[in-house]
Scaffold this motif. Structure first.
Motif, PDB file in Angstrom:
ATOM      1  N   PRO A  91       0.703  -1.599   0.064  1.00  0.00           N
ATOM      2  CA  PRO A  91      -0.101  -0.249  -0.057  1.00  0.00           C
ATOM      3  C   PRO A  91       0.981   1.388   0.375  1.00  0.00           C
ATOM      4  CG  PRO A  91       0.168  -0.912   2.264  1.00  0.00           C
ATOM      5  CD  PRO A  91       1.173  -1.725   1.027  1.00  0.00           C
ATOM      6  N   GLY A  92       0.045   2.140  -0.537  1.00  0.00           N
ATOM      7  CA  GLY A  92       0.918   3.497  -0.231  1.00  0.00           C
ATOM      8  C   GLY A  92       0.455   4.634   0.302  1.00  0.00           C
ATOM      9  N   ASP A  93       1.182   5.768  -0.566  1.00  0.00           N
ATOM     10  CA  ASP A  93       0.511   7.044   0.403  1.00  0.00           C
ATOM     11  C   ASP A  93      -0.825   7.446   0.684  1.00  0.00           C
ATOM     12  OD1 ASP A  93       2.879   7.291   1.761  1.00  0.00           O
ATOM     13  OD2 ASP A  93       3.880   9.395   0.812  1.00  0.00           O
ATOM     14  N   ASP A  94      -1.819   6.533  -0.536  1.00  0.00           N
ATOM     15  CA  ASP A  94      -3.090   7.087  -0.783  1.00  0.00           C
ATOM     16  C   ASP A  94      -4.164   6.046   0.954  1.00  0.00           C
ATOM     17  OD1 ASP A  94      -2.590   4.356  -1.908  1.00  0.00           O
ATOM     18  OD2 ASP A  94      -4.259   3.975  -3.339  1.00  0.00           O
ATOM     19  N   TRP A  95      -3.346   5.178   1.560  1.00  0.00           N
ATOM     20  CA  TRP A  95      -3.958   4.305   2.401  1.00  0.00           C
ATOM     21  C   TRP A  95      -4.265   5.391   3.205  1.00  0.00           C
ATOM     22  CZ3 TRP A  95      -3.811  -1.235   3.718  1.00  0.00           C
ATOM     23  CH2 TRP A  95      -3.925  -0.510   5.150  1.00  0.00           C
ATOM     24  N   LYS A  96      -5.816   5.292   3.580  1.00  0.00           N
ATOM     25  CA  LYS A  96      -6.628   5.790   4.650  1.00  0.00           C
ATOM     26  C   LYS A  96      -6.716   5.587   5.827  1.00  0.00           C
ATOM     27  CE  LYS A  96      -8.249   8.281   0.839  1.00  0.00           C
ATOM     28  NZ  LYS A  96      -8.384   9.512   0.520  1.00  0.00           N
ATOM     29  N   ILE A  97      -7.291   6.402   6.753  1.00  0.00           N
ATOM     30  CA  ILE A  97      -6.378   6.528   8.183  1.00  0.00           C
ATOM     31  C   ILE A  97      -7.865   7.599   8.829  1.00  0.00           C
ATOM     32  CG2 ILE A  97      -6.102   7.118  10.082  1.00  0.00           C
ATOM     33  CD1 ILE A  97      -3.270   6.309   9.309  1.00  0.00           C
ATOM     34  N   GLU A  98      -8.803   6.602   9.365  1.00  0.00           N
ATOM     35  CA  GLU A  98     -10.161   7.032   9.907  1.00  0.00           C
ATOM     36  C   GLU A  98      -9.996   7.827  11.136  1.00  0.00           C
ATOM     37  OE1 GLU A  98     -12.666   8.082   8.421  1.00  0.00           O
ATOM     38  OE2 GLU A  98     -12.573   6.713   6.404  1.00  0.00           O
ATOM     39  N   ILE A  99     -10.086   8.986  11.698  1.00  0.00           N
ATOM     40  CA  ILE A  99      -9.577   9.682  12.927  1.00  0.00           C
ATOM     41  C   ILE A  99     -10.600  10.328  13.681  1.00  0.00           C
ATOM     42  CG2 ILE A  99      -7.960  11.321  14.202  1.00  0.00           C
ATOM     43  CD1 ILE A  99      -6.053  11.045  11.885  1.00  0.00           C
ATOM     44  N   GLY A 101     -13.419   9.961  16.954  1.00  0.00           N
ATOM     45  CA  GLY A 101     -13.718  10.015  18.413  1.00  0.00           C
ATOM     46  C   GLY A 101     -13.953  11.762  18.739  1.00  0.00           C
ATOM     47  N   GLU A 102     -13.100  11.972  20.602  1.00  0.00           N
ATOM     48  CA  GLU A 102     -13.324  13.039  21.182  1.00  0.00           C
ATOM     49  C   GLU A 102     -12.510  14.048  20.176  1.00  0.00           C
ATOM     50  OE1 GLU A 102     -15.561  14.325  23.046  1.00  0.00           O
ATOM     51  OE2 GLU A 102     -16.751  12.960  23.074  1.00  0.00           O
ATOM     52  N   VAL A 103     -12.311  14.988  18.866  1.00  0.00           N
ATOM     53  CA  VAL A 103     -11.324  15.210  18.511  1.00  0.00           C
ATOM     54  C   VAL A 103     -11.898  16.280  17.555  1.00  0.00           C
ATOM     55  CG1 VAL A 103     -11.509  13.330  16.365  1.00  0.00           C
ATOM     56  CG2 VAL A 103      -9.165  14.488  16.613  1.00  0.00           C
ATOM     57  N   GLU A 104     -11.218  17.198  17.397  1.00  0.00           N
ATOM     58  CA  GLU A 104     -11.499  18.034  16.722  1.00  0.00           C
ATOM     59  C   GLU A 104     -11.307  18.488  15.537  1.00  0.00           C
ATOM     60  OE1 GLU A 104     -10.330  21.850  17.866  1.00  0.00           O
ATOM     61  OE2 GLU A 104     -11.008  21.822  19.894  1.00  0.00           O
ATOM     62  N   ASN A 105     -10.241  17.972  14.364  1.00  0.00           N
ATOM     63  CA  ASN A 105     -10.487  17.183  13.497  1.00  0.00           C
ATOM     64  C   ASN A 105     -10.034  16.165  12.927  1.00  0.00           C
ATOM     65  OD1 ASN A 105     -10.061  20.796  13.457  1.00  0.00           O
ATOM     66  ND2 ASN A 105      -7.838  20.249  13.754  1.00  0.00           N
ATOM     67  N   GLY A 106     -11.484  15.778  13.232  1.00  0.00           N
ATOM     68  CA  GLY A 106     -11.459  14.553  12.879  1.00  0.00           C
ATOM     69  C   GLY A 106     -11.139  14.043  11.601  1.00  0.00           C
ATOM     70  N   GLY A 107     -11.574  13.207  10.567  1.00  0.00           N
ATOM     71  CA  GLY A 107     -11.834  12.673   9.272  1.00  0.00           C
ATOM     72  C   GLY A 107     -10.908  11.363   8.471  1.00  0.00           C
ATOM     73  N   SER A 108     -11.300  11.555   7.232  1.00  0.00           N
ATOM     74  CA  SER A 108     -10.467  10.928   7.015  1.00  0.00           C
ATOM     75  C   SER A 108      -9.268  10.991   5.578  1.00  0.00           C
ATOM     76  CB  SER A 108     -11.767   9.965   5.777  1.00  0.00           C
ATOM     77  OG  SER A 108     -10.803   8.628   5.121  1.00  0.00           O
ATOM     78  N   TYR A 109      -8.267  10.540   6.079  1.00  0.00           N
ATOM     79  CA  TYR A 109      -7.163  11.279   5.869  1.00  0.00           C
ATOM     80  C   TYR A 109      -5.972  10.117   5.357  1.00  0.00           C
ATOM     81  CZ  TYR A 109      -8.412  14.944   9.067  1.00  0.00           C
ATOM     82  OH  TYR A 109      -8.804  16.196   9.827  1.00  0.00           O
ATOM     83  N   SER A 110      -5.834  10.448   3.792  1.00  0.00           N
ATOM     84  CA  SER A 110      -4.464   9.684   3.598  1.00  0.00           C
ATOM     85  C   SER A 110      -3.185  10.526   4.070  1.00  0.00           C
ATOM     86  CB  SER A 110      -4.577   9.803   2.178  1.00  0.00           C
ATOM     87  OG  SER A 110      -3.433  11.587   1.765  1.00  0.00           O
ATOM     88  N   LEU A 111      -2.553   8.230   4.076  1.00  0.00           N
ATOM     89  CA  LEU A 111      -1.239   8.898   4.808  1.00  0.00           C
ATOM     90  C   LEU A 111      -0.616   9.863   4.355  1.00  0.00           C
ATOM     91  CD1 LEU A 111       0.812   7.366   6.256  1.00  0.00           C
ATOM     92  CD2 LEU A 111       1.546   6.273   4.747  1.00  0.00           C
ATOM     93  N   GLY A 112      -0.135   9.840   3.028  1.00  0.00           N
ATOM     94  CA  GLY A 112       0.312  11.274   2.141  1.00  0.00           C
ATOM     95  C   GLY A 112      -0.548  12.501   3.037  1.00  0.00           C
ATOM     96  N   ASP A 113      -1.457  12.848   3.199  1.00  0.00           N
ATOM     97  CA  ASP A 113      -1.916  13.762   4.336  1.00  0.00           C
ATOM     98  C   ASP A 113      -1.528  13.787   5.211  1.00  0.00           C
ATOM     99  OD1 ASP A 113      -3.774  14.780   1.786  1.00  0.00           O
ATOM    100  OD2 ASP A 113      -5.373  13.350   3.050  1.00  0.00           O
ATOM    101  N   ILE A 114      -1.157  13.422   6.180  1.00  0.00           N
ATOM    102  CA  ILE A 114      -0.572  12.958   7.177  1.00  0.00           C
ATOM    103  C   ILE A 114       0.788  13.045   7.002  1.00  0.00           C
ATOM    104  CG2 ILE A 114       0.127  10.806   9.561  1.00  0.00           C
ATOM    105  CD1 ILE A 114      -2.717  10.084   8.777  1.00  0.00           C
ATOM    106  N   LYS A 115       1.543  12.923   6.083  1.00  0.00           N
ATOM    107  CA  LYS A 115       3.014  13.232   6.356  1.00  0.00           C
ATOM    108  C   LYS A 115       2.641  14.250   5.956  1.00  0.00           C
ATOM    109  CE  LYS A 115       4.651   8.456   4.482  1.00  0.00           C
ATOM    110  NZ  LYS A 115       5.275   7.862   3.293  1.00  0.00           N
ATOM    111  N   SER A 116       2.389  14.662   5.030  1.00  0.00           N
ATOM    112  CA  SER A 116       2.339  16.582   4.739  1.00  0.00           C
ATOM    113  C   SER A 116       2.137  17.696   6.727  1.00  0.00           C
ATOM    114  CB  SER A 116       2.020  16.985   4.045  1.00  0.00           C
ATOM    115  OG  SER A 116       0.215  16.549   4.418  1.00  0.00           O
TER     116      SER A 116
END
Length: 318
Positions: A91-99, A101-116
């Motif tokens: 899998p690459g940087d398009d891998w999705k991670i759902e964030i 719960g008790e968090v202001e900036n929740g959402g579905s982010y790609s690994l590439g987003d997070i690395k940035s």
């Protein structure tokens, strides 16, 4: 805690000087800690608020050992089979991670987003399995606290829950009957306290030995908690959730008398079926680990994590 930037370089050895292309340990700059080639990192502290690199004479495990001796039951209960079974799982940087719960900036982010959002760096940590074997691993990735600060948990968040991808087409070990009559409650889940998650040692790995994380090591993103037994370092993460209550942990749920929620490395608390006083350092010569060494409390990282458990009886809440 912040990293101290006054540490000098050390003369060290490793697997062919890590292909003769990196210098280790470099001066620590800002929040970026370098590998200590051939050595375990984070060993001494000059104060509560400063971490310093210190050579511990722990020989770096070879790339072959790290990538061919793996507990990844989503593929197989064999130590060696995951390397073969995961060869097409890239899998690459398009891998999705759902964030969530008790968090202001929740959402579905790609690994590439997070690395940035984060500063990636290289670190060496000891890895201690609850099965009493160990190795020393050069990871690449980022400090978990950087991600947490970006998504902004609310004041209600007390724990962080992680989950692995649940897809039996990718992970044949998730099919029914993996453990004979029983199976693990998939998807694999783990949890830690917010204080543990914010500790500077808590790390998200995206690579090993200068390469992208192989499938058998938890591609494309895994948790690394070097003071805890390896089963806490969940692989192939697809969900991070901030919770008010202690989340379920897969092995703690399956066998609570054998696998505690905290799962801190502790030579004084034996597994019901074996001693934890010593460990077998895995080598190229023997995947069984012929070299026995004493187990260190918190895997040798007590200077940085022992305060997290002040007032907790770690023989009871293991």
């Amino acid at each position: 805690m912040k990293f101290n930037s006054d540490e000098k370089e050390f003369s060290v050895t490793s697997e062919n000087l890590f292909w003769k292309r990196r210098e280790f340990i470099r001066s620590l700059v800002g929040g970026a800690a370098s590998f200590g080639l051939g050595y375990a990192f984070y060993a001494g502290a000059d104060s509560k608020n400063n971490l310093q690199g210190k050579a511990l004479q722990d020989q770096l495990s070879s790339e072959y050992v790290i990538t061919h001796h793996n507990n990844f039951y989503e593929f197989s209960t064999s130590k060696q089979k995951p390397a073969e079974m995961a060869k097409d799982f890239k899998p690459g940087d398009d891998w999705k991670i759902e964030i969530g719960g008790e968090v202001e900036n929740g959402g579905s982010y790609s690994l590439g987003d997070i690395k940035s959002w984060v500063n990636q760096e290289e670190r060496i940590y000891r890895l201690r399995c609850v099965e009493a074997w160990s190795m020393v691993v050069p990871w690449y990735g980022f400090q978990l606290s950087q991600l947490i600060e970006r998504v902004k948990p609310t004041a209600k968040a007390k724990f962080v829950e992680f989950k692995t991808l649940h897809d039996s087409k990718v992970f044949p070990g998730q099919k029914r009957g993996t453990f004979g009559m029983h199976t693990l409650p998939w998807p694999y889940s783990e949890g830690i306290t917010m204080a543990e998650a914010m500790n500077p040692l808590a790390f998200i790995a995206t690579g090993v030995y200068g390469k992208n994380l192989p499938g058998q090591n938890g591609a494309p993103v895994r948790l690394v908690l070097p003071w805890k037994y390896g089963f806490k370092s969940i692989k192939s993460i697809v969900s991070i959730r901030f919770t008010t209550r202690q989340p379920e942990s897969t092995w703690n749920k399956r066998a609570p008398n054998e696998y505690g929620f905290y799962a801190n490395v502790n030579p004084k608390v034996d597994h019901p079926r074996w001693s934890q006083a010593t460990e077998r350092r895995i080598s190229d010569e023997s995947f069984f680990g012929v070299k026995k060494i004493p187990t260190k409390m918190f895997n040798g990282y007590g200077d940085y994590v022992s305060e997290l458990y002040k007032g907790i009886d770690l023989t009871r809440y293991f």
